[in-house]
Design a protein around this motif. Structure first.
Motif, PDB file in Angstrom:
ATOM      1  N   GLN A  14       0.729  -1.312   0.151  1.00  0.00           N
ATOM      2  CA  GLN A  14       0.111   0.036   0.170  1.00  0.00           C
ATOM      3  C   GLN A  14       0.965   1.254   0.010  1.00  0.00           C
ATOM      4  O   GLN A  14       0.712   2.176  -0.779  1.00  0.00           O
ATOM      5  CB  GLN A  14      -0.950   0.089   1.275  1.00  0.00           C
ATOM      6  N   GLU A  15       1.818   1.141   0.938  1.00  0.00           N
ATOM      7  CA  GLU A  15       2.809   2.527   1.065  1.00  0.00           C
ATOM      8  C   GLU A  15       3.592   2.632  -0.262  1.00  0.00           C
ATOM      9  O   GLU A  15       3.728   3.807  -0.534  1.00  0.00           O
ATOM     10  CB  GLU A  15       3.577   1.963   2.132  1.00  0.00           C
ATOM     11  N   PHE A  16       4.143   1.536  -0.715  1.00  0.00           N
ATOM     12  CA  PHE A  16       4.860   1.463  -1.864  1.00  0.00           C
ATOM     13  C   PHE A  16       4.321   2.123  -2.962  1.00  0.00           C
ATOM     14  O   PHE A  16       4.491   2.958  -4.027  1.00  0.00           O
ATOM     15  CB  PHE A  16       5.663   0.228  -2.203  1.00  0.00           C
ATOM     16  N   SER A  17       2.816   1.454  -3.218  1.00  0.00           N
ATOM     17  CA  SER A  17       1.917   2.261  -4.398  1.00  0.00           C
ATOM     18  C   SER A  17       1.897   3.936  -4.339  1.00  0.00           C
ATOM     19  O   SER A  17       2.110   4.151  -5.309  1.00  0.00           O
ATOM     20  CB  SER A  17       0.562   1.539  -4.477  1.00  0.00           C
ATOM     21  N   GLN A  18       1.605   4.115  -3.123  1.00  0.00           N
ATOM     22  CA  GLN A  18       1.628   5.763  -3.031  1.00  0.00           C
ATOM     23  C   GLN A  18       2.862   6.201  -3.271  1.00  0.00           C
ATOM     24  O   GLN A  18       2.716   7.163  -4.042  1.00  0.00           O
ATOM     25  CB  GLN A  18       1.239   6.056  -1.560  1.00  0.00           C
ATOM     26  N   CYS A  19       3.759   5.772  -2.974  1.00  0.00           N
ATOM     27  CA  CYS A  19       5.152   6.356  -3.240  1.00  0.00           C
ATOM     28  C   CYS A  19       5.120   6.397  -4.674  1.00  0.00           C
ATOM     29  O   CYS A  19       5.887   7.354  -5.329  1.00  0.00           O
ATOM     30  CB  CYS A  19       6.270   5.507  -2.701  1.00  0.00           C
ATOM     31  N   LEU A  20       4.934   5.315  -5.538  1.00  0.00           N
ATOM     32  CA  LEU A  20       5.041   5.300  -6.907  1.00  0.00           C
ATOM     33  C   LEU A  20       4.307   6.296  -7.627  1.00  0.00           C
ATOM     34  O   LEU A  20       4.924   7.058  -8.550  1.00  0.00           O
ATOM     35  CB  LEU A  20       4.699   3.881  -7.471  1.00  0.00           C
ATOM     36  N   TYR A  21       2.888   6.551  -7.190  1.00  0.00           N
ATOM     37  CA  TYR A  21       2.357   7.519  -7.808  1.00  0.00           C
ATOM     38  C   TYR A  21       2.736   8.917  -7.506  1.00  0.00           C
ATOM     39  O   TYR A  21       3.063   9.748  -8.642  1.00  0.00           O
ATOM     40  CB  TYR A  21       0.825   7.612  -7.160  1.00  0.00           C
TER      41      TYR A  21
END
Ligand code: CTP
Ligand code: MG
Length: 354
Positions: A14-21
């Motif tokens: 979840q956190e990594f997805s947000q970072c990617l966006y």
């Protein structure tokens, strides 16, 4: 215990997805940059019309397919709407001379390339801190079509597809494995690897195969073929968005983790051909097996990615043995970093792109 491990994996994804966006958003071209590029296109079109009055200059590649990063180069294609036109080689030479005379661009005509092009560049200047690099090709209609195909794939699921592709483009540039002239892979090649993965590897698939969806009305061979290549694909994206919903709910982070895992360990580099049109094919069936085995001096076909329309063309034919070794090494490195799930996703991202 398993449940705790599962929860920690979920939280990281979840956190990594947000970072990617957040990361890719800052890398998109600014409105100002797009406006400058459009001005350049218009200027070049006006000049080329002095040689070929019936010509149009169209953007293709990343500036037209939704996978553009800030300061990426510009790919332009000159189409000529008249029957009597000069051969591409002559046009490249003439346009090269003209642009050399009339503009401040550095000009390099490449009349004998597979696709004859004129290479242009402008040095950085105040107001244009990164300069401009631009290639002009002539009558390269297939490239316009493959650009449109990639754009349609991007539009089906922008949050996941565009984010993955943009991230991989930056990552491959930072890790220095995006130089087709030095034996690694072009951006176009990486985009095809992503689409192949989302259409044919993930189950359930994230994207449909647009090239095998039936047309809404019967269409003739003239409409679907260009220079002997079948260029049909389902391009009514509005309709597709209404009717096609992937049952794959993986987050962009989960998809990226799986992407790295797949291309580190699972894809059959020695025999396989990635085809977004037809799924996994074999080098044998395409006649792409032999060239390095016979010890030909120019190494070819270590990595095989079929062009979506020009099916005899291996997009990654120039990737060398060393190049492929390096690329796979990078996929493994990325996979390893993500498998350790550092406490903060941002740290993983920074490490990946070091
Ligand atoms: N192309 C191709 N065959 C290749 C490489 C590129 O036909 N082997 C065409 C494709 O139409 C592609 C375009 O050239 O969309 C641009 O390719 P490339 O520069 O690799 O991709 P971009 O998306 O423009 O990436 P970048 O931003 O790195 O320039
Ligand atoms: Mg480009």
């Amino acid at each position: 215990p398993q449940p705790r491990k599962h929860a920690s994996r979920q939280r990281f994804a979840q956190e990594f997805s947000q970072c990617l966006y957040d990361f890719v958003i800052q890398l998109l071209p600014t409105a100002e940059e797009l406006a400058v590029k459009e001005d350049v296109r218009k200027l070049l079109e006006r000049l080329i019309r002095t040689i070929e009055p019936d010509s149009r200059l169209l953007q293709f590649g990343s500036t037209a397919n939704g996978f553009s990063l800030r300061n990426s180069d510009m790919d332009l294609c000159c189409l000529i709407d008249s029957e009597e036109r000069l051969a591409a080689t002559d046009l490249v030479n003439m346009a090269g001379d003209l642009l050399e005379r009339e503009t401040k661009f550095h000009v390099k005509p490449l009349p004998h390339a597979r696709i004859p092009i004129v290479k242009l560049s402008l040095d950085p200047a105040p107001g244009l801190p990164y300069g401009i690099a631009c290639d002009i090709g002539f009558e390269n209609r297939l490239a316009l079509e493959n650009t449109r195909l990639l754009m349609c794939y991007a539009m089906i699921d922008p949050p996941r597809v565009r984010t993955m592709v943009l991230f991989l483009k930056v990552w491959s540039k930072r890790r220095k494995i995006n130089s087709p002239y030095k034996g690694t892979l072009s951006s176009y090649g990486y985009v095809l690897l992503v689409i192949y993965f989302l259409v044919h590897v993930k189950s359930p698939p994230v994207l449909p195969n647009l090239q095998v969806m039936p047309p809404l009305r019967p269409i003739s061979k003239e409409e679907t073929h260009l220079n002997g290549h079948n260029i049909w694909f389902f391009d009514d994206i509005e309709l597709l968005r209404q009717r096609w919903k992937s049952s794959n709910t993986d987050s962009v982070a989960e998809l990226l983790i799986d992407f790295f895992k797949f291309y580190s360990r699972e894809f059959q580099y020695s025999h396989g051909v990635a085809s977004i049109r037809a799924g996994l094919l074999t080098k044998d069936s395409k006649g792409w097996e032999s060239e390095y085995e016979k010890g030909s001096p120019r190494e070819r076909n270590r990595l095989c990615i079929e062009d979506p329309f020009e099916v005899d063309y291996n997009v990654s034919r120039c990737v060398t043995k060393d190049g492929l070794y390096t690329i796979r090494g990078e996929f493994m490195r990325a996979s390893r970093i993500l498998a350790t799930r550092p406490d903060r996703a941002i740290v993983a991202l920074a490490q990946l792109c070091e």
